[in-house]
Structures are given as structure tokens and as C-alpha cells.
Scaffold this active site. Structure first.
Site, PDB file in Angstrom:
ATOM      1  N   ARG A   1       3.717   9.336 -14.834  1.00  0.00           N
ATOM      2  CA  ARG A   1       2.678   8.402 -15.488  1.00  0.00           C
ATOM      3  C   ARG A   1       1.342   8.991 -15.183  1.00  0.00           C
ATOM      4  O   ARG A   1       0.938   9.525 -14.152  1.00  0.00           O
ATOM      5  CB  ARG A   1       2.895   7.100 -15.047  1.00  0.00           C
ATOM      6  CG  ARG A   1       3.981   6.445 -15.520  1.00  0.00           C
ATOM      7  CD  ARG A   1       4.368   4.980 -14.835  1.00  0.00           C
ATOM      8  NE  ARG A   1       4.574   5.126 -13.217  1.00  0.00           N
ATOM      9  CZ  ARG A   1       4.784   4.257 -12.324  1.00  0.00           C
ATOM     10  NH1 ARG A   1       4.395   2.993 -12.947  1.00  0.00           N
ATOM     11  NH2 ARG A   1       5.011   4.475 -11.365  1.00  0.00           N
TER      12      ARG A   1
ATOM     13  N   CYS B   1      -0.679   4.189 -10.742  1.00  0.00           N
ATOM     14  CA  CYS B   1      -1.414   3.216  -9.736  1.00  0.00           C
ATOM     15  C   CYS B   1      -2.840   3.497  -9.992  1.00  0.00           C
ATOM     16  O   CYS B   1      -3.746   2.671 -10.384  1.00  0.00           O
ATOM     17  CB  CYS B   1      -1.091   3.162  -8.198  1.00  0.00           C
ATOM     18  SG  CYS B   1       0.637   2.657  -8.247  1.00  0.00           S
TER      19      CYS B   1
ATOM     20  N   PHE C   1       0.951  -1.254  -0.062  1.00  0.00           N
ATOM     21  CA  PHE C   1      -0.091   0.277   0.172  1.00  0.00           C
ATOM     22  C   PHE C   1       0.823   1.259   0.096  1.00  0.00           C
ATOM     23  O   PHE C   1       0.592   2.223   0.255  1.00  0.00           O
ATOM     24  CB  PHE C   1      -0.963   0.159   1.245  1.00  0.00           C
ATOM     25  CG  PHE C   1      -1.836  -1.117   1.322  1.00  0.00           C
ATOM     26  CD1 PHE C   1      -2.982  -1.198   0.440  1.00  0.00           C
ATOM     27  CD2 PHE C   1      -1.502  -2.266   2.123  1.00  0.00           C
ATOM     28  CE1 PHE C   1      -3.841  -2.358   0.583  1.00  0.00           C
ATOM     29  CE2 PHE C   1      -2.663  -3.345   2.250  1.00  0.00           C
ATOM     30  CZ  PHE C   1      -3.647  -3.282   1.172  1.00  0.00           C
TER      31      PHE C   1
ATOM     32  N   GLY D   1      -3.821  11.088 -10.546  1.00  0.00           N
ATOM     33  CA  GLY D   1      -3.095  10.214 -11.872  1.00  0.00           C
ATOM     34  C   GLY D   1      -2.141   9.396 -11.178  1.00  0.00           C
ATOM     35  O   GLY D   1      -2.276   8.997 -10.172  1.00  0.00           O
TER      36      GLY D   1
HETATM   37  C1  UGA Z   1      -1.650   5.255  -4.390  1.00  0.00           C
HETATM   38  C2  UGA Z   1      -2.107   4.597  -2.954  1.00  0.00           C
HETATM   39  O1  UGA Z   1      -2.241   6.018  -1.957  1.00  0.00           O
HETATM   40  C3  UGA Z   1      -1.094   3.812  -2.383  1.00  0.00           C
HETATM   41  O2  UGA Z   1      -1.783   3.468  -1.244  1.00  0.00           O
HETATM   42  C4  UGA Z   1      -0.895   2.605  -3.177  1.00  0.00           C
HETATM   43  O3  UGA Z   1       0.089   1.660  -2.757  1.00  0.00           O
HETATM   44  C5  UGA Z   1      -0.304   3.251  -4.701  1.00  0.00           C
HETATM   45  O4  UGA Z   1      -1.250   4.014  -5.271  1.00  0.00           O
HETATM   46  C6  UGA Z   1      -0.147   2.027  -5.561  1.00  0.00           C
HETATM   47  O5  UGA Z   1      -1.152   1.314  -5.758  1.00  0.00           O
HETATM   48  O6  UGA Z   1       0.922   1.460  -5.758  1.00  0.00           O
HETATM   49  P1  UGA Z   1       0.393   7.005  -5.203  1.00  0.00           P
HETATM   50  O7  UGA Z   1       0.132   6.570  -6.510  1.00  0.00           O
HETATM   51  O8  UGA Z   1       1.910   7.226  -4.809  1.00  0.00           O
HETATM   52  O9  UGA Z   1      -0.223   5.925  -4.205  1.00  0.00           O
HETATM   53  O10 UGA Z   1      -0.365   8.284  -4.887  1.00  0.00           O
HETATM   54  P2  UGA Z   1      -1.430   9.033  -3.914  1.00  0.00           P
HETATM   55  O11 UGA Z   1      -0.886   9.854  -2.844  1.00  0.00           O
HETATM   56  O12 UGA Z   1      -2.695   8.050  -3.728  1.00  0.00           O
HETATM   57  O13 UGA Z   1      -1.847   9.927  -5.113  1.00  0.00           O
HETATM   58  C7  UGA Z   1      -2.798   9.761  -6.383  1.00  0.00           C
HETATM   59  C8  UGA Z   1      -3.155  11.032  -6.932  1.00  0.00           C
HETATM   60  O14 UGA Z   1      -4.198  11.303  -6.351  1.00  0.00           O
HETATM   61  C9  UGA Z   1      -2.007  11.908  -7.295  1.00  0.00           C
HETATM   62  O15 UGA Z   1      -2.189  12.449  -8.527  1.00  0.00           O
HETATM   63  C10 UGA Z   1      -2.461  13.235  -6.325  1.00  0.00           C
HETATM   64  O16 UGA Z   1      -2.314  14.458  -6.476  1.00  0.00           O
HETATM   65  C11 UGA Z   1      -4.007  13.015  -6.200  1.00  0.00           C
HETATM   66  N1  UGA Z   1      -4.527  13.346  -5.117  1.00  0.00           N
HETATM   67  C12 UGA Z   1      -4.646  12.847  -3.724  1.00  0.00           C
HETATM   68  C13 UGA Z   1      -5.766  14.310  -5.187  1.00  0.00           C
HETATM   69  O17 UGA Z   1      -6.007  14.938  -6.284  1.00  0.00           O
HETATM   70  N2  UGA Z   1      -6.432  14.814  -4.108  1.00  0.00           N
HETATM   71  C14 UGA Z   1      -6.084  13.936  -2.817  1.00  0.00           C
HETATM   72  O18 UGA Z   1      -6.713  14.716  -1.883  1.00  0.00           O
HETATM   73  C15 UGA Z   1      -5.176  13.174  -2.649  1.00  0.00           C
END
Ligand code: UGA
Length: 443
Positions: free
Chosen positions: A338, A268, A154, A265
Site C-alpha cells: 500500500r 498508515c 501503535f 509509504g
Molecule cells: C507506522 C508507525 O510506525 C506505527 O507506530 C503505527 O502504529 C502504524 O504506522 C499504524 O499507524 O498502524 P508502519 O506503517 O508499520 O508503522 O511502518 P513504519 O515502520 O513506521 O515505516 C513507515 C514508512 O517509513 C516505511 O515506508 C519505511 O520504509 C519508512 N521509513 C521509516 C523511512 O523512510 N525512514 C526511516 O528512518 C524509518
């Protein structure tokens, strides 16, 4: 101390390998990419992840962590094998591409001539682990003495080290029909983490596989929910940040992942959402996840909305308009582009003929590789100099802390679109900027 191998040395695999070494294990990382293995073996991390270079260098130096392209070394030296290879989206389809996972099984299984535990970490369609168990036991000389568990990962990029060493939970799927030593071995490997009181959920293989995709689907839904609220806020002049605070204080809702803006984005969330829907359709429960299509369309609308706002801001025609785009990484503290909403916006503006100048503290090299025709600046100041419009597309600390007064002197028109709702509205307005957020407005 256990002897473990980690197959795959991308974000997940490299971080996990270094994390396992930090927990005291002897680790061998395996990848088919010779150049990557050579870099890692030299203690050089091929991507940006805070805290990981130090961990990698320390354990490579001590000899506790090493890398190879040869699966035979892993088979002969380790008793526990993690699968941490990528499961990208299939070309032209929504489903996950399991080529790399199957390649690990085909390479490793025939080499297993003594009891071994395989722990899957990659994000896979539900049902994969059961198939892999059969395949391992068929191909391995050790047969049924090769056991498989599913132990989803995670970790978040940017916080990968912390999430590996101090996860908020450990999920382990085991096959209840084949009781064996998977749980005991897993508990030994994660002993320092479990001793710290981290909750463990031991369940069946399918539930463990689902835990990962369900978590990502929920997080994506939360983000799209608040982005839908931002659209409503825009219609009535309400403030989505205050709204998120107002609902987020309810512990049942929670404030995390309620930051409205350009949407999600990365490598994942988007592809996991699509693969989950594809798998649900295969299973005859496509209807159950139909709402995820809406989650995705809300998410894509954000990008179009920012391009529309930009077009309006420069008088209806983007052609020739000098626009600074601050940020192209999919999120701060990452060089990952990505499926980056920020890069998508920069690219769309560029394709509509705008004179776009991009700056990002870390992700410009990757962005330049995928968008060679985009122009890049060396600093925030260089990017905004002469601009008619500034767009903050990734909420890097550096942009949040930028001095609006100093930047105001460099631009041609003081217009900013805060596509991540991360700027201090009052400070920017006080410096003479026309501010526009997403679901958030200057008062
Ligand atoms: C995500 C999950 O949070 C991890 O728990 C998981 O392990 C990982 O995918 C995976 O499958 O490997 P990650 O892709 O590193 O992690 O990024 P996040 O922090 O989840 O953010 C994802 C996207 O959502 C980003 O583009 C971020 O800018 C956006 N986001 C996040 C928002 O637009 N608003 C928010 O409130 C939070």
C-alpha cells in the site's frame, strides 16, 4: 481471564486478537469477510507478519481464539469489544473513511443488552470517540451501561507481535464526564503488560485519538526532515548517514527514523497525515498543520528523484533500458505494497518504457495484483541478469547481504542506485560498481 471480541481482522485486528489470546483471554475475532474468517479459523494468516502465524495457530488450536462473521456471537460471549477495523482514505478526498467503524457500531450496539466496555483501536479523526459513545448508548438496549474508551494502537508491521505484547506505552482515553469501569477493565486486560512496568497514559477521549495521529505525523516529519537534509547533502557532496549519526546521538533528537532514502509509504503514515490535515481544516486549525503538506511533498519528491537518477544512469532515455528493481514492499519484513514508494518507482520506470524486472522476497504476489503489467523475477540473480542498472528500493536483509562481486558478473553495466542507503558502499565500489545513494556518495 476476560472474554473479549475484536471487530476487524486485518493487520491490526488479527494481531490484536492473537495477542489478547496470548495474554490469556478468551477471544472472538469478528469480520464481515467470510473467506478471511474461514482462513483465520483454519489457523492460516492471510498476510505476512513474522511470528504471527505461530501465535494464531497455537491459540486457534487451543480454542482460546476463534473467528466468526456473526456479531451476535461476540455480543453474547464477550463483555469487552475492541474495534480494530480499517479507516482508509476516502475515495478522491483526504479525509478518513469511517464506514467500517460505523458498520461495527450499527451491527454490535443493538445486540448489547448487558453492561459492556467498547475499546476503540482504529485510527480515527479526533472527535469520533465522543460521537460513537452517544451512538452506542442510543442504540444499545443496555443504554448507559455500555461504556467506551479509546485505546490507540501503535504497532509496526513486521514487528506487530512484539509491539502488541511488549508495547512501549498504553494510551487510554476515557470520558471524564461519564466515570465508569473502562479504566479498571482495561487495566485488567493488559495486566501482564502493565505488571512489566509499561507506562500508561490515561486521558480524555480526544487526547487519546490525537496521540495516534500526532505520533504518526511526528514520525513522518522526522523522515521528511532527514530526506530534506539528503537533498542538501546531494548539493554539497555531504553524507546524510553520517549527518544522521551526528545529530542522532543527541538524545533530544534520537537516531531512529532518520534513515534517508525513498521516504515513507504503507497503509498508515501517508493516509493518517492526510486525514489529520483534513480534520484540522474542519476544526478551523488547518494552518497549524500546514507544514504537513511540505512533509508530504518532500516525501513524494524522493520517488521522482530516483526516477531522474535512473534516467540519467541509462543515458537520458528510459525506453528499452533493462533495469532491476529490488524490493516493492513499502518496507522490509512485510508483503504490504500500500502506497509503497518502491512499487511506485518500479511502476513509473515501467510507464516510461523501461524494461523493468522486479524481485521482492514477499511482496510480489500483491504487487502483481496491483500492477499486472510489471514483470517479476524469481530471485535477485534473475532480476539483475542483463541489467544496465540495479535499484535497491526496499532494504530487505537479502539485498543488504547480496554479494556485489557475484552480481557484477551478471549485469551488463555495473550501476546501482541505493534508494534506501542500505548497501556497503566500499564493498560495492570495490566490486566495480558505480554507486549512487540518496544524499550519500561513493568516496
Ligand atoms: C507506522 C508507525 O510506525 C506505527 O507506530 C503505527 O502504529 C502504524 O504506522 C499504524 O499507524 O498502524 P508502519 O506503517 O508499520 O508503522 O511502518 P513504519 O515502520 O513506521 O515505516 C513507515 C514508512 O517509513 C516505511 O515506508 C519505511 O520504509 C519508512 N521509513 C521509516 C523511512 O523512510 N525512514 C526511516 O528512518 C524509518
Amino acid at each position: 481471564m476476560e472474554r473479549v471480541s475484536v471487530f476487524g481482522t486485518g493487520y491490526l485486528g488479527a494481531t490484536h486478537a492473537a495477542g489478547m489470546a496470548e495474554l490469556g483471554h478468551e477471544v472472538i475475532g469478528v469480520d464481515t469477510d467470510e473467506a478471511k474468517v474461514a482462513r483465520l479459523q483454519a489457523g492460516d494468516l492471510p498476510f505476512f507478519e513474522p511470528g504471527l502465524p505461530e501465535l494464531l495457530a497455537r491459540h486457534v488450536e487451543s480454542g482460546r481464539l476463534r473467528f466468526t462473521t456473526d456479531p451476535a456471537e461476540a455480543a453474547s460471549e464477550a463483555d469487552v469489544h475492541f474495534i480494530g477495523v480499517g479507516t482508509p482514505q476516502k475515495h478522491g478526498k483526504h479525509a478518513a473513511d469511517l464506514t467500517q467503524v460505523h458498520a461495527v457500531v450499527d451491527a454490535l450496539a443493538p445486540l448489547l443488552d448487558r453492561p459492556a466496555v467498547i475499546l476503540g483501536k482504529s485510527t480515527v479523526p479526533v472527535g469520533t470517540a465522543a460521537q460513537l459513545t452517544m451512538r452506542f448508548q442510543e442504540l444499545a438496549p443496555a443504554g448507559a451501561a455500555v461504556e467506551l474508551g479509546w485505546n490507540p494502537e501503535f504497532l509496526r508491521e513486521g514487528l506487530a507481535v512484539q509491539d502488541t505484547l511488549r508495547p512501549d506505552r498504553i494510551v487510554l482515553g476515557v470520558d471524564p464526564g461519564r466515570p465508569g469501569s473502562v479504566e479498571e477493565v482495561t487495566r485488567r486486560i493488559y495486566a501482564p503488560i502493565l505488571d512489566a512496568g509499561t507506562p500508561v497514559i490515561v486521558t480524555d477521549l480526544a487526547t487519546a485519538e490525537l496521540a495516534k495521529v500526532a505520533a504518526n505525523a511526528f514520525l513522518a516529519t522526522k523522515i521528511s526532515f532527514i530526506n530534506a537534509m539528503a537533498e542538501v547533502c546531494d548539493a554539497v557532496g555531504a553524507d546524510v548517514r553520517d549527518l544522521a549519526d551526528a545529530i542522532g546521538h543527541d538524545a533530544r533528537i534520537g537516531r531512529a527514523f532518520l534513515n534517508a532514502g525513498l521516504g515513507f509509504g504503507g497503509g498508515c503514515l501517508p493516509k493518517d497525515l492526510r486525514a489529520f490535515r483534513a480534520r484540522a481544516s474542519e476544526l478551523g486549525v488547518g494552518e497549524s498543520l500546514a507544514f504537513l503538506r511540505e512533509v508530504e511533498s518532500i516525501n513524494t519528491r524522493r520517488r521522482g528523484r530516483v526516477v531522474d537518477l535512473a534516467r540519467q544512469a541509462v543515458g537520458g532515455r528510459l525506453e528499452g533500458a533493462r533495469i532491476a528493481v529490488l524490493g516493492v514492499a513499502f518496507k522490509p519484513d512485510s508483503d504490504d505494497i500500500r502506497d509503497s514508494p518502491a512499487l511506485d518507482v518500479a511502476g513509473r520506470l515501467h510507464l516510461e518504457g523501461a524494461d523493468v524486472l522486479v524481485y521482492d522476497p514477499r511482496a510480489m504476489a500483491n504487487a502483481a495484483r496491483s500492477w499486472p503489467t510489471l514483470a517479476f523475477a524469481d530471485s535477485v540473480e534473475d532480476a539483475v541478469a542483463g541489467a544496465r542498472l540495479v535499484i535497491v528500493a526496499t532494504e530487505w536483509q537479502e539485498f543488504r547481504e547480496a554479494d556485489p562481486g557475484a552480481l557484477a558478473k551478471l549485469v551488463v553495466e555495473r550501476q546501482v542506485i541505493d534508494a534506501r542507503n542500505c548497501l556497503d558502499v566500499d564493498a560495492w565500489c570495490a566490486a566495480g560498481w558505480r554507486y549512487q545513494g540518496l544524499g550519500r556518495h561513493a568516496s
